[in-house]
Write an enzyme that holds these catalytic residues in place. Structure first.
Site, PDB file in Angstrom:
ATOM      1  N   LYS A   1     -34.096  -0.850  22.178  1.00 43.56           N
ATOM      2  CA  LYS A   1     -33.689  -0.804  23.452  1.00 43.56           C
ATOM      3  C   LYS A   1     -33.299   0.446  23.843  1.00 43.56           C
ATOM      4  CE  LYS A   1     -30.388  -1.510  25.437  1.00 43.56           C
ATOM      5  NZ  LYS A   1     -29.867  -0.589  26.250  1.00 43.56           N
TER       6      LYS A   1
ATOM      7  N   SER B   1     -22.528  -3.577  39.882  1.00 49.04           N
ATOM      8  CA  SER B   1     -22.108  -4.736  41.058  1.00 49.04           C
ATOM      9  C   SER B   1     -22.872  -5.904  40.850  1.00 49.04           C
ATOM     10  CB  SER B   1     -22.275  -4.018  42.337  1.00 49.04           C
ATOM     11  OG  SER B   1     -23.587  -3.563  42.311  1.00 49.04           O
TER      12      SER B   1
ATOM     13  N   THR C   1     -32.567   6.926  21.535  1.00 50.51           N
ATOM     14  CA  THR C   1     -32.452   5.481  21.747  1.00 50.51           C
ATOM     15  C   THR C   1     -30.884   5.080  21.661  1.00 50.51           C
ATOM     16  OG1 THR C   1     -33.565   3.474  20.928  1.00 50.51           O
ATOM     17  CG2 THR C   1     -32.666   4.960  19.203  1.00 50.51           C
TER      18      THR C   1
END
Lengths: 412, 412
Positions: free
Chosen positions: A183, A412, A194
């Site tokens: 990821k 947020s 990574t």
């Protein structure tokens, strides 16, 4: 994020099972509802492990744990959560790791020292393991040999597609398999690029040999990519080798210099570079996948420094976003790198198009050709700095308004 | 650019004349129509000059010229064009400088060696001096002692306001004046930060002394700012001292260590820092003016490296743009700087608000306070890395979609 990278694969690769590895993931609700965020991987006894970690001076508690325990080289379980990086959480961060490890060791019936952990997500907020350790027993029961896509999805944060790759190779005439998941997306820079990558193989390779194969391969794979020059506090690569292929007469390798590892090393490097490219191809807000090759430098290290300066220059990256063949900004980036470069012998190519030569615009260059080339999704930039034989390649992406939008309101 | 920086001064400061300096500017049509782009400054005989230049390895032909000639320390004329940086233009670039110098020397009735040149704008496109040398004679005729605002406007590129500042001080009881103009906006990094800044004084200071006063002051003024980490090929600071105040009984200073220079040094530093701040306050697309102070570092140099890592982090800069008090990204930037830092003693303040303490969120910190603080136009970030006594301050701005918009189509 709703918008998927233009480089997302049409079909996610299907990874074959690797004997001795079982995986499961679930929704633990660590941060976001409606998505998997907890991964458990279980390994058969005597699985070897090797690892490479962030060089950040503010490394997370999980990285500290793994770095210390990878030295003994054995692994039985891996727990990864997304949504919270458990970084910069002080004493509570270390306690969260310890509690996760204890719970997992109980379930996997192993020593604490054989459990590896990784966390990715927001920095600075305490991670409460009581939120998710209750799920681990169920995951252990459900764990399966073919759950790689589920595993790759559970470790995503702002990634827009799961990153998987697989390879096979031979050791002593016996075929072994290598699987990998990764990821990335943000905070990616070539100092352990990574955020997280987990690699699995059934090859029977002893821990010290495994580590000596893994470490040097990072330089031209995960460390050769940069998205925004930022370095995570949690960057982790772990390679687990179950050794199950020994039951199929694969020779056990104890020495990293053993010549029978040549094929394995090549396959592992290819797998790691594939995953590294996938990370760049999911760079936040990207529209271009860019390869930068520097040649004619004083040394490979010097070429790397110049390539990094080009890849990390906001002005180069915004020109790429604007499909502007603004090679002057490449010259600027070469200049600021501080490495030896002969301004009057500098040459630049976009793909096969010679753009600059002998320190000025090439006689054959037409701006219309450069502009047409820049419209491609994949851009190759080559720079010859006219000094020596050092060469290096790095991969990056462009810098777009979308990157700002993603990062200006991540929390947020 | 149509949109003016929110930090543009309501009124541009009016600079007093400096005896021995005359200025004029005009529209030479070098790149854009309808704006001034050529500046001529003329100095009375025996004007001293000192300079500091980009450390870029791909420095422009104009920088090469100035760097070579500033050694003899005398100046009679300065020619600056905007719209074309004459950088990476090979042999033609050097010829363009030579032709500009020759034409100016003829008009100013001086040696070629007494003419200084600077160019700013697009890189890599040949600059044709025949386009503008014809204007120089007219400029020389019209040159006036009070034309500083016109001069500051003529050197602008993507700047949205002209940058001027003035100071006075005493040398041996006699008041002398210091005027300065600057341009910045893009490609600003702390390796000679300003693209161009020209400083003028009537103080009678010999060239060697002038240089020894100027050089060290760059470190905490122009080199202490960063907008996008990029470094121009053309960065230039030139300080011209006409010596005219000697006619008002100001003592002539030949030694840079002369104690009578204390007031001059302080005033010059204040002027340079003012101009440096104005450059940041006109950073491309900015909405925040940000001061980053690092203390508790191993040394000042270490503190500078950490401050730079924070200021240049795209993730920190986008959080600032989003008014997100995301202090986790500051921790990340401290970590990637690679300097000694004690993660478990790290402390962070936003203004007077203690955000983090002893390596985790401060007990008294409320996210709502951090969020309210981030809405200010001017943000002060302080980080204590808990190691030693080294401290440093840098200034930067946020990274917005507007920056991308400006830089993705600068040339179109």
């Amino acid at each position: 994020m709703d918008k998927v990278s233009p480089f997302a694969p049409v079909q996610v690769p299907v990874l074959p099972p690797i004997e001795g590895v079982r995986l499961a993931a679930c929704e633990a609700g660590i941060r976001y509802a409606g998505r998997t965020d907890l991964l458990l991987a279980l390994f058969e006894p005597s699985t070897a492990v090797a690892g490479v970690f962030t060089t950040s001076k503010t490394a997370s508690a999980a990285v500290e744990w793994c770095r210390e325990h990878v030295r003994h080289g054995m692994a039985r379980a891996l727990v990864v959560n997304s949504g919270n990086a458990n970084a910069f959480t002080g004493m509570r961060g270390r306690e969260a790791v310890a509690e996760t490890v204890r719970a997992t060791a109980r379930i996997a019936e192993c020593l604490d020292a054989d459990v590896y952990v990784a966390s990715t997500g927001v920095i600075g907020e305490p991670l409460d393991p009581s939120k998710f350790v209750g799920f681990l027993a169920g995951l252990a029961e459900r764990a399966q040999a073919d759950a790689y896509e589920m595993a790759a999805r559970a470790i995503m944060t702002t990634d827009t597609f799961p990153k998987l790759a697989t390879r096979t190779c031979e050791i002593g005439g016996v075929t072994v398999t290598l699987n990998g998941i990764a990821k990335g997306a943000g905070m990616i820079a070539p100092d352990m690029a990574t955020m997280l990558s987990f690699l699995f193989t059934d090859a029977p390779i002893e821990p010290a040999a495994l580590q000596s194969v893994l470490s040097p391969l990072v330089e031209d794979s995960f460390n050769a990519i940069t998205i925004d020059s930022d370095t995570s506090t949690s960057d982790t690569v772990l390679l687990f080798a179950t050794g199950a292929a020994e039951r199929r007469s694969c020779p056990r390798i104890a020495d990293g210099n053993d010549e029978r590892l040549a094929g394995f090393r090549a396959a592992l490097f290819d797998l790691m570079r594939d995953l590294a490219h996938q990370i760049v191809q999911d760079g936040e807000g990207l529209t271009k996948f860019v390869s930068v090759t520097v040649k004619g430098a004083e040394s490979k290290a010097s070429a790397r420094t110049i390539a990094k300066a080009i890849c990390n220059s906001p002005l180069v990256k915004t020109a790429l976003a604007g499909e502007d063949p603004n090679w002057g900004r490449i010259v600027m980036a070469v200049g600021k790198a501080g490495e030896a470069a002969d301004r009057d012998r500098l040459a630049i190519w976009f793909g096969d198009i010679e753009v600059a030569k002998d320190g000025e615009v090439a006689p054959s260059y037409k701006e219309v050709d450069g502009a047409a080339y820049m419209k491609r999704p994949e851009i190759d930039i080559t720079v010859d700095v006219g000094i020596g034989e050092g060469t290096d390649t790095m991969w990056t992406c462009d810098l777009t308004k979308e990157y700002i939008a993603i990062n200006a309101d991540y929390r947020s």
